[in-house]
Enzyme design. Sequence first.
Site, PDB file in Angstrom:
ATOM      1  N   ASP A 237     -14.701 -10.104 -40.810  1.00 57.78           N
ATOM      2  CA  ASP A 237     -15.409 -11.146 -41.559  1.00 57.78           C
ATOM      3  C   ASP A 237     -14.988 -11.085 -43.021  1.00 57.78           C
ATOM      4  OD1 ASP A 237     -17.049 -13.322 -41.929  1.00 57.78           O
ATOM      5  OD2 ASP A 237     -18.916 -12.189 -41.989  1.00 57.78           O
TER       6      ASP A 237
ATOM      7  N   ARG B 147     -42.052  -8.385 -28.967  1.00 60.81           N
ATOM      8  CA  ARG B 147     -42.612  -9.551 -28.275  1.00 60.81           C
ATOM      9  C   ARG B 147     -41.686 -10.759 -28.343  1.00 60.81           C
ATOM     10  NH1 ARG B 147     -47.345  -7.679 -30.994  1.00 60.81           N
ATOM     11  NH2 ARG B 147     -48.752  -6.600 -29.537  1.00 60.81           N
TER      12      ARG B 147
ATOM     13  N   HIS C  39     -25.642 -17.235 -36.783  1.00 60.09           N
ATOM     14  CA  HIS C  39     -26.353 -18.025 -37.801  1.00 60.09           C
ATOM     15  C   HIS C  39     -27.393 -18.889 -37.077  1.00 60.09           C
ATOM     16  CE1 HIS C  39     -23.858 -16.780 -41.164  1.00 60.09           C
ATOM     17  NE2 HIS C  39     -22.803 -16.938 -40.393  1.00 60.09           N
TER      18      HIS C  39
ATOM     19  N   HIS D  94     -12.020 -14.736 -42.778  1.00 61.57           N
ATOM     20  CA  HIS D  94     -11.931 -15.932 -43.635  1.00 61.57           C
ATOM     21  C   HIS D  94     -10.769 -15.863 -44.607  1.00 61.57           C
ATOM     22  CE1 HIS D  94     -15.843 -17.508 -42.343  1.00 61.57           C
ATOM     23  NE2 HIS D  94     -16.242 -16.256 -42.341  1.00 61.57           N
TER      24      HIS D  94
END
Length: 376
Positions: free
Chosen positions: A267, A221, A189, A58
């Site tokens: 990031d 699960r 996300h 970014h």
Amino acid sequence: MKCIVNGKIILENKILEDKVLVFDEKIVDISNNVPEGCEIIDAKGQFVSPGFIDIHIHGNMGKDTMDAAEESVTTIAKSVARYGVTSFLPTTMTMDKESIYNSLDVVERLMGSGEGRAEILGAHLEGPFIHQKYKGAQNEEFIANPSYEFIKKYKDVIKVITYAPENDENYEFTKEVVRNTDIALSIGHSKSTYKQAMDAINLGARNITHMFNGMTPLNHRNPGVVGAALTSNAYCEIIADTIHITTDLFQFILDNKGEDKIILITDSIEAGGLEDGEYSLGGQKVIVKDSQARLESGSLAGSVMPLNKMVYNFLNNTDLDVRKVVKLASLNPAKSIGVDKTKGSIEIGKDADIAIFDENINCCMTINKGNVIFKK
């Protein structure tokens, strides 16, 4: 013509010593001798590596992609060159459409190489197509469902889209992007179930955004997105700053994914390269303390660590040697976004994108398309 001597040349399958790497804009030869009239660069026994490619960053040095300013993106491009990064994808945030478009316009104008800076390959669109529950440091006010019309104008600028496929009705967005573009769809996300994530991957989504962070976890699960990441052929981004993922899991990820499917990313936010303090990300306040970037809520807000240090961390916490770990920051990201025919490895005919660094991955020189863009 230039050549590098006295280096340990990192190829995809071996490391060469006592060889001469000859290049101009492209890599011309790996020779036993220095060609006549060649400008000589002495590597002084250090590693000569393919340049690093950061497909998820970014900002850096107080600047952010979402500033929508050429000066900001250029500052990021110059800054990352210090760490062996020869090319990258400026990455957007979940903000209003106009702000995102303005940022993409800037990236489009700057795409390609430039003096003293890393090459801009395009953009990574992280948001607004994400899930509220796993928004992380993104602004939920601007979250939207995946829309091909939203990105259509920029399909040749955007190289990666992070999205939540569970919000993609009948996977129409996934299908349209795969059918009409070369964009790498990356699940992140996301509140996807294992089945939803696998459905998206089977339809053509090929990456996982910062694996483990901002997604449904692995449960015996309900395997979630992490389960899909581990059991599919998707590329997995990893933030190896030892904060986003414990070093105890580095080898586990490697054992399950293999060295060909892991991509090291930063990031990084605007605080990258700067001291602890208060910064911004997507219009939100970020507090950096002890090299950890967090929102006031406590949520992690990207990293502040450069890519060469991510490589160092992965090298020192797995059984990979330097030749193999370099691939996680060069050839793998190149393959994931479809630029591996020209980038990602030292091969005759490929772009002369080169990093020279020591055994601790401290960079002393970075070269993009034959031009020195950083020299210590």
